[in-house]
Design a protein around this motif. Structure first.
Motif, PDB file in Angstrom:
ATOM      1  N   UNK A  12       0.846  -1.199   0.000  1.00  0.00           N
ATOM      2  CA  UNK A  12       0.000   0.000   0.000  1.00  0.00           C
ATOM      3  C   UNK A  12       0.877   1.242   0.000  1.00  0.00           C
TER       4      UNK A  12
ATOM      5  N   UNK B 251       2.295   4.438  -3.423  1.00  0.00           N
ATOM      6  CA  UNK B 251       2.484   5.895  -3.513  1.00  0.00           C
ATOM      7  C   UNK B 251       3.624   6.277  -4.451  1.00  0.00           C
TER       8      UNK B 251
ATOM      9  N   UNK C  81       1.850   6.031 -12.350  1.00  0.00           N
ATOM     10  CA  UNK C  81       0.546   6.395 -12.908  1.00  0.00           C
ATOM     11  C   UNK C  81      -0.537   5.944 -11.946  1.00  0.00           C
ATOM     12  N   UNK C  82      -1.747   6.503 -12.124  1.00  0.00           N
ATOM     13  CA  UNK C  82      -2.845   6.115 -11.254  1.00  0.00           C
ATOM     14  C   UNK C  82      -3.229   4.652 -11.452  1.00  0.00           C
ATOM     15  N   UNK C  83      -3.141   4.133 -12.690  1.00  0.00           N
ATOM     16  CA  UNK C  83      -3.481   2.709 -12.882  1.00  0.00           C
ATOM     17  C   UNK C  83      -2.462   1.820 -12.198  1.00  0.00           C
TER      18      UNK C  83
ATOM     19  N   UNK D  51      -0.747   2.601  -9.571  1.00  0.00           N
ATOM     20  CA  UNK D  51      -1.024   2.739  -8.136  1.00  0.00           C
ATOM     21  C   UNK D  51      -2.180   1.808  -7.746  1.00  0.00           C
ATOM     22  N   UNK D  52      -3.236   1.823  -8.558  1.00  0.00           N
ATOM     23  CA  UNK D  52      -4.403   0.978  -8.275  1.00  0.00           C
ATOM     24  C   UNK D  52      -4.022  -0.496  -8.350  1.00  0.00           C
TER      25      UNK D  52
ATOM     26  N   UNK E 244      -2.234  -1.413  -5.223  1.00  0.00           N
ATOM     27  CA  UNK E 244      -3.204  -1.433  -4.126  1.00  0.00           C
ATOM     28  C   UNK E 244      -4.017  -2.731  -4.176  1.00  0.00           C
ATOM     29  N   UNK E 245      -4.323  -3.179  -5.396  1.00  0.00           N
ATOM     30  CA  UNK E 245      -5.087  -4.430  -5.570  1.00  0.00           C
ATOM     31  C   UNK E 245      -4.309  -5.611  -4.994  1.00  0.00           C
TER      32      UNK E 245
END
Lengths: 235, 235
Positions: A43, A47, A51-53, A55-56, A59-60
């Motif tokens: 997690x 940070x 890119x946001x993808x 990051x996601x 996180x997944x």
């Protein structure tokens, strides 16, 4: 998947033998805290994502590790153990490992997750050979990779292709990770007789003899080298 | 669940009107990035936890937020939008908010999660009054609290009972959070006309007039004061 009734000979279910039960609680406690810290680290590494993808995506993976943690925690509760107490003996070593190997870049984080989790996973799989069927099934199932490896390999290979100098730096980083992991593993082994006995057979059960241990370390090293070359890095 | 055909009068489904659709994409993008950062913040605050169970509890809330993020991301994809592009306009404001309000203690982290999420939740619920039925259903369902509030209230009240000086420090901290949140919200409102229009009715749709806005801010403030007193803190 283990068939019902597929309990191996000489491997009674956890709880029949107090020394064996204590070793299993140790193993599940170590694994559970490992998963909980894996959640926190992934997690936090998210940070660093470019890119946001990405990051996601990280996180997944963190969420998948937390799912494993929850299963281990429930099993500890089912064994009549306080999960916090079972994890406690492994907090210092795992925290020290993570403190000493905090990634500074996105790629360092990916390599750490892949290389570190890979070795831990192989090690626990080796240990699980000496477990009763129920514990064996739980341990192998929480060790399944949730597609993380494929993502890491793709990202690291792309980065190395784009800038070959990255390769040497990441190879050095991986060697540091392995060194720190071994030094913390020795600390745990020296401290937790039950867990060590589970592996080397000191609980008067079928365990590994010295030759088996040597060949286990050989297998762990080989698997590590394969992972490094799949990343395009020298081991 | 929304019945088919239950769309409210004057509230066409997202996609019929380009300006409305753009405003909904903004709203879902802001919410999605809010959930993704909530995941990261809760996961990182979990490291401040005083016990392993408390750490696991906070990690559990982080995982719930990530589930909300996944639903919002899928909806954005269903609307034919790139989720990264939809979130991008809100990254700077949300990151700035979190950078300026990084909790130094476990209790600060809890108060931030409870007070900050509470205001955000109330605000999005107000906005959702002006949405088509499908979007309304999604927004209200991702805003549901997963039991987090109860946990925070218990922990903070215990801490205040044990040391009353904690109360003044946390009340100050909450005021700082609200100030930072308002200043970042203004920045977003100044930047994203569609989103603002959704709230104040500038899209030639049923929106809030000035009197309605004033009473909305009144409701948000009252709900905030109620949350503060449930924590045992003065607003």
């Amino acid at each position: 998947m283990t068939e019902p009734g597929a309990t191996q000979p000489d491997q009674p279910p956890a709880g029949d033998d107090p020394a064996y039960r204590a070793a299993v609680v140790d193993l599940l406690g170590a694994l559970a805290y490992g998963e909980l810290t894996a959640f926190s680290r992934l997690a936090s590494d998210a940070d660093l994502a470019p890119s946001l993808s990405a990051k996601a995506e990280l996180a997944r993976f963190a969420v998948a590790e937390f799912g494993h943690f929850e299963r281990l925690r429930r099993r500890l509760q089912d064994l009549g153990t306080d999960p916090d107490a079972a994890m406690e003996p492994f907090v210092a070593a795992l925290d020290a490992f993570h403190d000493r190997t905090a990634p500074q870049t996105w790629l360092e984080g990916l390599v750490k997750a892949y290389v570190g989790d890979g070795i831990a996973r192989d090690f626990y799989r080796e240990v699980s050979a000496y477990l009763d069927a129920d514990t064996h099934e739980l341990v192998t199932s929480v060790l399944q990779d949730a597609g993380h490896a494929e993502f890491v390999v793709r990202e690291v290979r792309q980065a190395v292709a784009a800038d070959p100098r990255v390769s040497g730096r990441l190879a050095l980083w991986a060697r540091r990770l392995v060194g720190e992991a071994l030094s913390q593993a020795q600390r745990v082994a020296a401290d937790r007789d039950g867990l060590t006995a589970l592996l080397v057979g000191g609980l008067d059960r079928t365990g590994a003899d010295l030759a088996a241990l040597v060949s286990m370390f050989h297998r762990l090293t080989e698997a590590h080298s394969r992972r490094m070359s799949s990343l395009g890095l020298s081991a």
